[in-house]
Design a protein around this motif. Structure first.
Motif, PDB file in Angstrom:
ATOM      1  N   CYS A 284       0.899  -1.083   0.023  1.00 16.77           N
ATOM      2  CA  CYS A 284      -0.120   0.036   0.015  1.00 16.77           C
ATOM      3  C   CYS A 284       0.903   1.065   0.017  1.00 16.77           C
ATOM      4  O   CYS A 284       1.526   1.368   1.130  1.00 16.77           O
ATOM      5  CB  CYS A 284      -0.946   0.025   1.479  1.00 16.77           C
ATOM      6  SG  CYS A 284      -1.904   1.523   1.477  1.00 16.77           S
ATOM      7  N   THR A 285       0.833   2.013  -1.005  1.00 19.92           N
ATOM      8  CA  THR A 285       1.684   3.032  -1.118  1.00 19.92           C
ATOM      9  C   THR A 285       0.873   4.401  -1.258  1.00 19.92           C
ATOM     10  O   THR A 285      -0.372   4.483  -1.718  1.00 19.92           O
ATOM     11  CB  THR A 285       2.534   2.949  -2.536  1.00 19.92           C
ATOM     12  OG1 THR A 285       3.361   1.865  -2.540  1.00 19.92           O
ATOM     13  CG2 THR A 285       3.364   4.334  -2.496  1.00 19.92           C
ATOM     14  N   ALA A 286       1.472   5.284  -0.617  1.00 17.22           N
ATOM     15  CA  ALA A 286       0.480   6.519  -0.376  1.00 17.22           C
ATOM     16  C   ALA A 286       0.998   7.761  -1.142  1.00 17.22           C
ATOM     17  O   ALA A 286       2.351   7.904  -1.268  1.00 17.22           O
ATOM     18  CB  ALA A 286       0.405   6.765   1.071  1.00 17.22           C
ATOM     19  N   SER A 287       0.272   8.759  -1.630  1.00 18.71           N
ATOM     20  CA  SER A 287       0.827   9.838  -2.111  1.00 18.71           C
ATOM     21  C   SER A 287      -0.067  11.024  -1.323  1.00 18.71           C
ATOM     22  O   SER A 287      -1.239  10.520  -0.927  1.00 18.71           O
ATOM     23  CB  SER A 287       0.861  10.140  -3.438  1.00 18.71           C
ATOM     24  OG  SER A 287      -0.448   9.922  -3.755  1.00 18.71           O
ATOM     25  N   GLY A 288       0.662  12.096  -0.815  1.00 24.10           N
ATOM     26  CA  GLY A 288      -0.355  13.104  -0.371  1.00 24.10           C
ATOM     27  C   GLY A 288      -0.638  12.959   1.233  1.00 24.10           C
ATOM     28  O   GLY A 288      -1.116  13.949   1.931  1.00 24.10           O
ATOM     29  N   ARG A 289       0.218  11.969   1.729  1.00 23.10           N
ATOM     30  CA  ARG A 289      -0.108  11.987   3.138  1.00 23.10           C
ATOM     31  C   ARG A 289       1.184  11.000   3.743  1.00 23.10           C
ATOM     32  O   ARG A 289       1.446  10.143   2.860  1.00 23.10           O
ATOM     33  CB  ARG A 289      -1.282  11.199   3.651  1.00 23.10           C
ATOM     34  CG  ARG A 289      -1.823  11.465   5.152  1.00 23.10           C
ATOM     35  CD  ARG A 289      -3.201  11.172   5.249  1.00 23.10           C
ATOM     36  NE  ARG A 289      -3.809  11.860   6.295  1.00 23.10           N
ATOM     37  CZ  ARG A 289      -4.298  11.297   7.659  1.00 23.10           C
ATOM     38  NH1 ARG A 289      -4.379   9.934   7.529  1.00 23.10           N
ATOM     39  NH2 ARG A 289      -4.606  12.144   8.574  1.00 23.10           N
ATOM     40  N   THR A 290       1.648  11.196   4.870  1.00 21.48           N
ATOM     41  CA  THR A 290       2.693  10.294   5.353  1.00 21.48           C
ATOM     42  C   THR A 290       1.971   9.369   6.283  1.00 21.48           C
ATOM     43  O   THR A 290       1.592   9.596   7.228  1.00 21.48           O
ATOM     44  CB  THR A 290       3.716  11.167   6.155  1.00 21.48           C
ATOM     45  OG1 THR A 290       4.319  12.252   5.609  1.00 21.48           O
ATOM     46  CG2 THR A 290       4.947  10.504   6.775  1.00 21.48           C
TER      47      THR A 290
END
Length: 124
Positions: A22-28
């Motif tokens: 699960c990779t995120a963008s826009g949030r740590t």
């Protein structure tokens, strides 16, 4: 805008393994609760596992000892290692990033964003 993208699902025989990402963008991800859910059509979704910012982990009882969540803060990615898979693990798996850094909720209202999911199918 927060976006979560899951990958790693597939078809596997019972007893096999898969690792979901699960990779995120826009949030740590590491600053908040992260959960993996699974959904089977016409059934309520289940929270498979939740990890807090501090690393406290809560697993669904039926996956304890078989599934392991981990986090790579440098890659802003969370993994779900699934071993000894069973047919009853078949579901759409998706990750969700929480509103809180410590509260492992089960409701959609407890999460800022959820991914679209990756299908896991376990054959007997």
């Amino acid at each position: 805008q927060v976006t979560l993208v899951e990958s790693g699902g597939g078809l596997v025989q019972a007893g096999g393994s898969l690792r979901l990402s699960c990779t995120a963008s826009g949030r740590t991800l590491g600053d908040h609760v992260i959960s993996w859910f699974r959904q089977v059509p016409e059934k309520e979704r289940e929270r498979v596992v939740c990890m807090t910012k501090d690393g406290e982990i809560d697993y669904l009882s039926s996956v304890k000892g078989r599934f392991t969540i981990s986090r790579d803060d440098a890659e802003n990615t969370v993994y779900l290692q699934m071993n000894n898979l069973k047919p009853e693990d078949t579901a759409l798996y998706y990750c969700a990033t929480g509103l809180s850094s410590w509260w492992c909720g089960v409701s959609s209202e407890d999460y800022v964003a959820e991914g679209r999911g990756t299908q896991v199918t376990v054959s007997s």
